[in-house]
Design a protein around this motif. Structure first.
Motif, PDB file in Angstrom:
ATOM      1  N   LEU A 190      47.187  47.366  35.840  1.00 53.28           N
ATOM      2  CA  LEU A 190      46.507  46.220  35.231  1.00 53.28           C
ATOM      3  C   LEU A 190      45.038  46.114  35.638  1.00 53.28           C
ATOM      4  O   LEU A 190      44.323  45.237  35.164  1.00 53.28           O
ATOM      5  CB  LEU A 190      47.244  44.923  35.600  1.00 53.28           C
ATOM      6  CG  LEU A 190      48.696  44.841  35.116  1.00 53.28           C
ATOM      7  CD1 LEU A 190      49.371  43.599  35.684  1.00 53.28           C
ATOM      8  CD2 LEU A 190      48.774  44.851  33.594  1.00 53.28           C
ATOM      9  N   GLY A 191      44.585  47.009  36.519  1.00 55.85           N
ATOM     10  CA  GLY A 191      43.174  47.035  36.901  1.00 55.85           C
ATOM     11  C   GLY A 191      42.765  45.950  37.885  1.00 55.85           C
ATOM     12  O   GLY A 191      41.594  45.559  37.924  1.00 55.85           O
ATOM     13  N   VAL A 192      43.704  45.469  38.700  1.00 53.15           N
ATOM     14  CA  VAL A 192      43.383  44.431  39.684  1.00 53.15           C
ATOM     15  C   VAL A 192      43.054  45.102  41.012  1.00 53.15           C
ATOM     16  O   VAL A 192      43.889  45.799  41.588  1.00 53.15           O
ATOM     17  CB  VAL A 192      44.551  43.435  39.863  1.00 53.15           C
ATOM     18  CG1 VAL A 192      44.205  42.397  40.923  1.00 53.15           C
ATOM     19  CG2 VAL A 192      44.896  42.762  38.546  1.00 53.15           C
ATOM     20  N   LYS A 193      41.838  44.882  41.479  1.00 52.72           N
ATOM     21  CA  LYS A 193      41.377  45.447  42.743  1.00 52.72           C
ATOM     22  C   LYS A 193      41.185  44.309  43.748  1.00 52.72           C
ATOM     23  O   LYS A 193      41.119  43.148  43.357  1.00 52.72           O
ATOM     24  CB  LYS A 193      40.047  46.178  42.524  1.00 52.72           C
ATOM     25  CG  LYS A 193      40.158  47.367  41.589  1.00 52.72           C
ATOM     26  CD  LYS A 193      38.786  47.967  41.332  1.00 52.72           C
ATOM     27  CE  LYS A 193      38.837  49.231  40.533  1.00 52.72           C
ATOM     28  NZ  LYS A 193      39.637  49.248  39.349  1.00 52.72           N
ATOM     29  N   PRO A 194      41.065  44.632  45.036  1.00 53.42           N
ATOM     30  CA  PRO A 194      40.766  43.571  46.003  1.00 53.42           C
ATOM     31  C   PRO A 194      39.473  42.853  45.598  1.00 53.42           C
ATOM     32  O   PRO A 194      38.497  43.489  45.219  1.00 53.42           O
ATOM     33  CB  PRO A 194      40.581  44.326  47.324  1.00 53.42           C
ATOM     34  CG  PRO A 194      41.390  45.578  47.150  1.00 53.42           C
ATOM     35  CD  PRO A 194      41.246  45.928  45.689  1.00 53.42           C
ATOM     36  N   ILE A 198      50.812  38.642  28.390  1.00 55.52           N
ATOM     37  CA  ILE A 198      52.128  39.065  28.873  1.00 55.52           C
ATOM     38  C   ILE A 198      53.175  38.369  28.008  1.00 55.52           C
ATOM     39  O   ILE A 198      53.190  37.145  27.918  1.00 55.52           O
ATOM     40  CB  ILE A 198      52.297  38.699  30.359  1.00 55.52           C
ATOM     41  CG1 ILE A 198      51.182  39.373  31.169  1.00 55.52           C
ATOM     42  CG2 ILE A 198      53.671  39.119  30.862  1.00 55.52           C
ATOM     43  CD1 ILE A 198      50.920  38.754  32.503  1.00 55.52           C
ATOM     44  N   TYR A 199      54.020  39.155  27.351  1.00 57.34           N
ATOM     45  CA  TYR A 199      54.994  38.588  26.416  1.00 57.34           C
ATOM     46  C   TYR A 199      56.335  39.301  26.552  1.00 57.34           C
ATOM     47  O   TYR A 199      56.400  40.429  27.043  1.00 57.34           O
ATOM     48  CB  TYR A 199      54.464  38.663  24.977  1.00 57.34           C
ATOM     49  CG  TYR A 199      54.145  40.057  24.495  1.00 57.34           C
ATOM     50  CD1 TYR A 199      55.054  40.765  23.715  1.00 57.34           C
ATOM     51  CD2 TYR A 199      52.930  40.663  24.811  1.00 57.34           C
ATOM     52  CE1 TYR A 199      54.767  42.044  23.274  1.00 57.34           C
ATOM     53  CE2 TYR A 199      52.636  41.944  24.375  1.00 57.34           C
ATOM     54  CZ  TYR A 199      53.563  42.627  23.600  1.00 57.34           C
ATOM     55  OH  TYR A 199      53.274  43.900  23.180  1.00 57.34           O
ATOM     56  N   VAL A 221      48.170  48.956  26.351  1.00 55.52           N
ATOM     57  CA  VAL A 221      49.485  48.338  26.539  1.00 55.52           C
ATOM     58  C   VAL A 221      50.066  48.904  27.825  1.00 55.52           C
ATOM     59  O   VAL A 221      49.912  50.087  28.120  1.00 55.52           O
ATOM     60  CB  VAL A 221      50.432  48.642  25.357  1.00 55.52           C
ATOM     61  CG1 VAL A 221      51.822  48.096  25.621  1.00 55.52           C
ATOM     62  CG2 VAL A 221      49.890  48.066  24.067  1.00 55.52           C
ATOM     63  N   ALA A 222      50.726  48.045  28.604  1.00 59.59           N
ATOM     64  CA  ALA A 222      51.366  48.492  29.846  1.00 59.59           C
ATOM     65  C   ALA A 222      52.704  47.793  30.017  1.00 59.59           C
ATOM     66  O   ALA A 222      52.872  46.653  29.576  1.00 59.59           O
ATOM     67  CB  ALA A 222      50.464  48.184  31.041  1.00 59.59           C
ATOM     68  N   ALA A 230      52.671  43.933  28.669  1.00 56.28           N
ATOM     69  CA  ALA A 230      51.326  43.374  28.776  1.00 56.28           C
ATOM     70  C   ALA A 230      50.408  44.137  27.834  1.00 56.28           C
ATOM     71  O   ALA A 230      50.445  45.364  27.786  1.00 56.28           O
ATOM     72  CB  ALA A 230      50.818  43.464  30.206  1.00 56.28           C
ATOM     73  N   LEU A 231      49.613  43.406  27.064  1.00 56.10           N
ATOM     74  CA  LEU A 231      48.653  44.012  26.143  1.00 56.10           C
ATOM     75  C   LEU A 231      47.269  43.509  26.527  1.00 56.10           C
ATOM     76  O   LEU A 231      47.059  42.300  26.647  1.00 56.10           O
ATOM     77  CB  LEU A 231      48.979  43.634  24.700  1.00 56.10           C
ATOM     78  CG  LEU A 231      48.219  44.419  23.641  1.00 56.10           C
ATOM     79  CD1 LEU A 231      49.096  44.654  22.422  1.00 56.10           C
ATOM     80  CD2 LEU A 231      46.955  43.703  23.203  1.00 56.10           C
TER      81      LEU A 231
END
Length: 194
Positions: free
Chosen positions: A87-91, A148-149, A175-176, A184-185
């Motif tokens: 999802l590309g979430v970094k600290p 998120i669906y 999409v993941a 998640a889109l």
């Protein structure tokens, strides 16, 4: 992961040319003589050497002739990206959570060092249970949004999310798999939007 390569696969007494695809949860092979679907959690042994990836699973041994990609695939199978990596979430990422999100996801964000904020986020996570909740997208145009669906439930579909996103000035880009039950889109503001 979504990596695809044209290759030969030996399985049992058969050999076939086709396409191998490394996904987040499985390896797929579509060839002329046979097809394979190998869930990553069912792999009992994995070996990469001399351009070959040998995958042992309950149905037998499959040898993928991947060339230089064999070692890379083995590394990715052994060390899959986490949900937050996908999802590309970094600290330090500032995230805004809209609607109800599960506690596991909130805990992962906290452990990663992401900051949950109410305004000026780097990334928004919009949880929707039905199409009506997609109206929130009209108010979110300054940064990327992950919608998120529920997976495989007709109350809200990928097409619904894409249509609502485009109407709100977003482009759909990725999409993941979010969880066993949700997809998640990712939507990104189009140039000139917001």
């Amino acid at each position: 992961m979504g990596q695809e390569i044209k290759c030969r696969v030996d399985f049992g007494k058969e050999s076939s040319e086709g396409r191998a695809l490394l996904e987040t949860t499985e390896i797929l092979f579509r060839g002329g003589a046979f097809r394979l679907k190998i869930p990553l959690e069912k792999i009992t042994s994995l070996e990469a050497a001399a351009g070959k990836l040998k995958v042992q699973f309950p149905d037998g041994l499959a040898t993928f002739h991947l060339g230089p990609a064999a070692e890379k695939w083995a590394m990715k199978i052994r060390n899959p990206p986490s949900r937050l990596d996908k999802l590309g979430v970094k600290p330090g990422t500032k995230v805004q959570l809209i609607n109800k999100h599960d506690e596991d996801f909130r805990r992962e964000l906290m452990e990663r060092g992401a900051a949950v904020v109410k305004s000026k986020p780097d990334l928004v996570f919009l949880a929707v249970k039905d199409k009506d909740q997609l109206v929130e997208l009209a108010y979110l145009s300054a940064c990327p949004v992950w919608v998120i669906y529920p997976k495989g439930v007709p109350v809200v579909t990928e097409k619904d999310v894409i249509t609502a996103g485009r109407s709100a000035g977003f482009a759909d880009i990725k999409v993941a798999a979010f969880s066993a039950t949700h997809t998640a889109l990712k939507l990104k503001p189009r140039s000139g939007a917001g």
